[in-house]
Design a protein around this motif. Structure first.
Motif, PDB file in Angstrom:
ATOM      1  N   TYR A   1     -14.622   5.842  17.065  1.00  0.00           N
ATOM      2  CA  TYR A   1     -13.406   5.693  18.160  1.00  0.00           C
ATOM      3  C   TYR A   1     -12.790   7.316  17.957  1.00  0.00           C
ATOM      4  N   GLY A   2     -13.489   8.379  17.623  1.00  0.00           N
ATOM      5  CA  GLY A   2     -12.906   9.688  17.580  1.00  0.00           C
ATOM      6  C   GLY A   2     -11.714  10.122  16.905  1.00  0.00           C
ATOM      7  N   LEU A   3     -11.573   9.120  16.008  1.00  0.00           N
ATOM      8  CA  LEU A   3     -10.409   9.244  15.039  1.00  0.00           C
ATOM      9  C   LEU A   3     -10.478   9.985  13.471  1.00  0.00           C
ATOM     10  N   ARG A   4      -9.802  10.490  12.920  1.00  0.00           N
ATOM     11  CA  ARG A   4      -9.797  10.929  11.819  1.00  0.00           C
ATOM     12  C   ARG A   4      -9.753   9.961  10.789  1.00  0.00           C
ATOM     13  N   LYS A   5     -10.255  10.196   9.466  1.00  0.00           N
ATOM     14  CA  LYS A   5     -10.182   9.281   8.313  1.00  0.00           C
ATOM     15  C   LYS A   5      -8.367   9.217   7.970  1.00  0.00           C
ATOM     16  N   LYS A   6      -8.115   7.912   7.750  1.00  0.00           N
ATOM     17  CA  LYS A   6      -6.694   7.641   7.708  1.00  0.00           C
ATOM     18  C   LYS A   6      -6.544   6.628   6.359  1.00  0.00           C
ATOM     19  N   VAL A   7      -5.672   6.805   5.606  1.00  0.00           N
ATOM     20  CA  VAL A   7      -5.282   5.820   4.317  1.00  0.00           C
ATOM     21  C   VAL A   7      -4.178   5.259   4.907  1.00  0.00           C
ATOM     22  N   ILE A   8      -4.044   3.895   5.198  1.00  0.00           N
ATOM     23  CA  ILE A   8      -3.063   3.237   5.821  1.00  0.00           C
ATOM     24  C   ILE A   8      -2.071   3.136   4.671  1.00  0.00           C
ATOM     25  N   ALA A   9      -0.629   3.116   4.799  1.00  0.00           N
ATOM     26  CA  ALA A   9       0.433   3.044   4.104  1.00  0.00           C
ATOM     27  C   ALA A   9       0.628   1.398   3.673  1.00  0.00           C
ATOM     28  N   LEU A  10       0.830   1.202   2.570  1.00  0.00           N
ATOM     29  CA  LEU A  10       1.374  -0.129   2.129  1.00  0.00           C
ATOM     30  C   LEU A  10       2.652  -0.549   2.514  1.00  0.00           C
ATOM     31  N   ASP A  11       2.932  -1.821   2.644  1.00  0.00           N
ATOM     32  CA  ASP A  11       4.231  -2.416   2.857  1.00  0.00           C
ATOM     33  C   ASP A  11       5.072  -2.755   1.752  1.00  0.00           C
ATOM     34  N   THR A  12       6.145  -2.347   1.637  1.00  0.00           N
ATOM     35  CA  THR A  12       7.083  -2.692   0.432  1.00  0.00           C
ATOM     36  C   THR A  12       8.049  -3.641   1.187  1.00  0.00           C
ATOM     37  N   PRO A  13       8.212  -4.690   0.479  1.00  0.00           N
ATOM     38  CA  PRO A  13       9.304  -5.574   1.239  1.00  0.00           C
ATOM     39  C   PRO A  13      10.610  -5.292   1.235  1.00  0.00           C
ATOM     40  N   THR A  14      10.943  -4.499   0.451  1.00  0.00           N
ATOM     41  CA  THR A  14      12.233  -4.248   0.182  1.00  0.00           C
ATOM     42  C   THR A  14      12.606  -2.824   0.786  1.00  0.00           C
ATOM     43  N   ARG A  15      11.641  -2.095   1.381  1.00  0.00           N
ATOM     44  CA  ARG A  15      11.996  -0.979   2.105  1.00  0.00           C
ATOM     45  C   ARG A  15      11.481  -0.933   3.552  1.00  0.00           C
ATOM     46  N   TRP A  16      12.348  -0.851   4.556  1.00  0.00           N
ATOM     47  CA  TRP A  16      12.189  -0.794   6.042  1.00  0.00           C
ATOM     48  C   TRP A  16      11.011   0.132   6.400  1.00  0.00           C
ATOM     49  N   ASN A  17      11.567   1.173   6.088  1.00  0.00           N
ATOM     50  CA  ASN A  17      10.572   2.434   6.068  1.00  0.00           C
ATOM     51  C   ASN A  17       9.319   2.423   5.911  1.00  0.00           C
ATOM     52  N   SER A  18       8.953   1.679   4.782  1.00  0.00           N
ATOM     53  CA  SER A  18       7.425   1.455   4.431  1.00  0.00           C
ATOM     54  C   SER A  18       6.886   0.516   5.504  1.00  0.00           C
ATOM     55  N   THR A  19       7.600  -0.105   6.003  1.00  0.00           N
ATOM     56  CA  THR A  19       7.136  -1.184   7.045  1.00  0.00           C
ATOM     57  C   THR A  19       6.907  -0.425   8.412  1.00  0.00           C
ATOM     58  N   TYR A  20       7.739   0.370   8.614  1.00  0.00           N
ATOM     59  CA  TYR A  20       7.719   1.074   9.834  1.00  0.00           C
ATOM     60  C   TYR A  20       6.483   2.179   9.630  1.00  0.00           C
ATOM     61  N   LYS A  21       6.369   2.767   8.535  1.00  0.00           N
ATOM     62  CA  LYS A  21       5.119   3.661   8.172  1.00  0.00           C
ATOM     63  C   LYS A  21       3.790   2.999   8.597  1.00  0.00           C
ATOM     64  N   LEU A  22       3.689   1.778   7.986  1.00  0.00           N
ATOM     65  CA  LEU A  22       2.418   0.892   8.122  1.00  0.00           C
ATOM     66  C   LEU A  22       2.333   0.628   9.577  1.00  0.00           C
ATOM     67  N   LEU A  23       3.246   0.235  10.368  1.00  0.00           N
ATOM     68  CA  LEU A  23       2.889  -0.163  11.485  1.00  0.00           C
ATOM     69  C   LEU A  23       2.630   0.801  12.295  1.00  0.00           C
ATOM     70  N   HIS A  24       3.136   2.163  12.294  1.00  0.00           N
ATOM     71  CA  HIS A  24       3.169   3.446  12.847  1.00  0.00           C
ATOM     72  C   HIS A  24       1.358   3.853  12.674  1.00  0.00           C
ATOM     73  N   ASP A  25       1.000   3.564  11.645  1.00  0.00           N
ATOM     74  CA  ASP A  25      -0.366   4.126  11.354  1.00  0.00           C
ATOM     75  C   ASP A  25      -1.476   3.004  12.029  1.00  0.00           C
ATOM     76  N   ALA A  26      -1.029   1.725  11.596  1.00  0.00           N
ATOM     77  CA  ALA A  26      -1.728   0.723  12.224  1.00  0.00           C
ATOM     78  C   ALA A  26      -1.997   0.627  13.769  1.00  0.00           C
ATOM     79  N   ILE A  27      -0.859   1.116  14.474  1.00  0.00           N
ATOM     80  CA  ILE A  27      -0.688   0.949  16.031  1.00  0.00           C
ATOM     81  C   ILE A  27      -1.968   1.921  16.481  1.00  0.00           C
ATOM     82  N   ALA A  28      -1.922   3.234  15.510  1.00  0.00           N
ATOM     83  CA  ALA A  28      -2.735   4.433  16.167  1.00  0.00           C
ATOM     84  C   ALA A  28      -4.231   4.075  15.950  1.00  0.00           C
TER      85      ALA A  28
END
Length: 325
Positions: A124-151
């Motif tokens: 897909y012409g993308l760079r290698k990426k390690v997707i962040a994990l979701d932490t249930p008690t941290r909304w920011n981790s969910t945001y980072k996970l979705l931000h990477d996953a959507i890309a």
């Protein structure tokens, strides 16, 4: 590769052969019981990425060469998988997210990284990426996970759908639409977190303003998306939010009053608007007057301690200029 001589073979680098199709493949002699040291040296010197990512480094560690048939993900793309380097880089990820080290040694993670994800991102012409994990008690981790996953949605969709072909549980565009809605709501929260993380920049007077942005985003998203899944999610977020920010500590309100762009009247308007968006009954005038009384007491206490000097003294002019007569 068999040769014309019986019981003698040579070895061909699959990376060179696949990449340089117009050139004659470079063959290496191979003898039984002698191993493949020549090929190993070739891989390290020509193809393996070293510890810092530079091509051609001799410090490539334990490298494994993988070729893919036409029905495999990333077909036709030769790939070097450096397990030692992956584990060393994974250490930072494990420590930062407080994961057990068994996570990096998991055969499932290794399969995901080596066979499923890394060959496909090139397609897909993308760079290698390690997707962040979701932490249930941290909304920011969910945001980072979705931000990477959507890309990487195309990569992840193909990979997941191929693995679940037997049970028919596929990722669809509806799932990604829901992910985008949640991502956009949490983005406002993440931005506020970055503002509050400044070390050398005053930010306490911005707390109420940023909280208003967050609660307005939640309410507007709820009105624009009447679906049950989104409504349930946002309702739960609002309940969690109210556990912390139904009533602001006085220090935040006083900081807003001291902000020349807000002052006393502006704080009253901001809090009134905030609780309207939050749909919560709150006595705004009482709390604003309480902050006003705190400031008055502070002024009286400092006025009693710091007395202005006569105008003729060396410090009199500066102190009168600050405190008044």
């Amino acid at each position: 590769v068999p040769t014309n001589e019986p019981d003698k073979y040579s070895v061909t680098c699959k990376v060179c052969r696949d990449v340089k199709k117009t050139k004659k493949p470079k063959n290496y002699k191979w003898q039984k019981n002698y191993g493949t040291g020549t090929m190993s040296r070739h891989l390290r010197s020509e193809h393996v990425l070293g510890p810092e990512g530079e091509k051609g480094s001799s410090g490539g560690g334990q490298a494994q060469l993988h070729g893919y048939a036409s029905d495999m993900p990333g077909a036709g793309m030769p790939f070097i998988y450096n397990r030692d380097r992956m584990i060393s880089k994974l250490g930072k990820f494990i420590i930062a997210d407080e994961l057990p080290y068994s996570f990096g040694e998991s055969s499932n993670y290794e399969y995901f990284n080596r066979v499923a994800l890394q060959p496909q991102y090139r397609k897909y012409g993308l760079r290698k990426k390690v997707i962040a994990l979701d932490t249930p008690t941290r909304w920011n981790s969910t945001y980072k996970l979705l931000h990477d996953a959507i890309a990487y949605r195309d990569v992840l969709t193909d990979m997941y759908n191929e693995s679940r072909a037997t049970d028919g549980q596929f990722i669809t565009n509806d799932h990604w639409s829901l992910a985008k809605i949640v991502h956009d709501v949490l983005e406002t929260f993440d931005n506020a977190t970055h503002i509050f993380s400044y070390v050398y920049k005053p930010n306490i007077h911005m707390v109420i303003l940023e909280c208003i942005k967050i609660i307005c985003t939640i309410k507007q998203t709820s009105l624009a998306n009447p679906g049950a899944a989104v409504k349930r999610l946002l309702d739960n977020m609002k309940v969690k939010w109210c556990a912390y920010f139904t009533e602001f500590p006085p220090i935040y309100a006083i900081a807003a009053i001291l902000d020349p762009g807000v002052k006393l009247e502006g704080l009253t308007n901001l809090l009134t608007f905030y609780y309207q968006q939050l749909d919560v009954q709150f006595d705004v005038p009482y709390n604003v007057n309480n902050c006003k009384h705190i400031l008055e007491r502070l002024c009286e206490d400092y006025g009693a301690v710091i007395q202005p000097q006569p105008v003729g003294s060396s410090m009199g002019a500066s102190r009168i200029g600050i405190l008044g007569p």
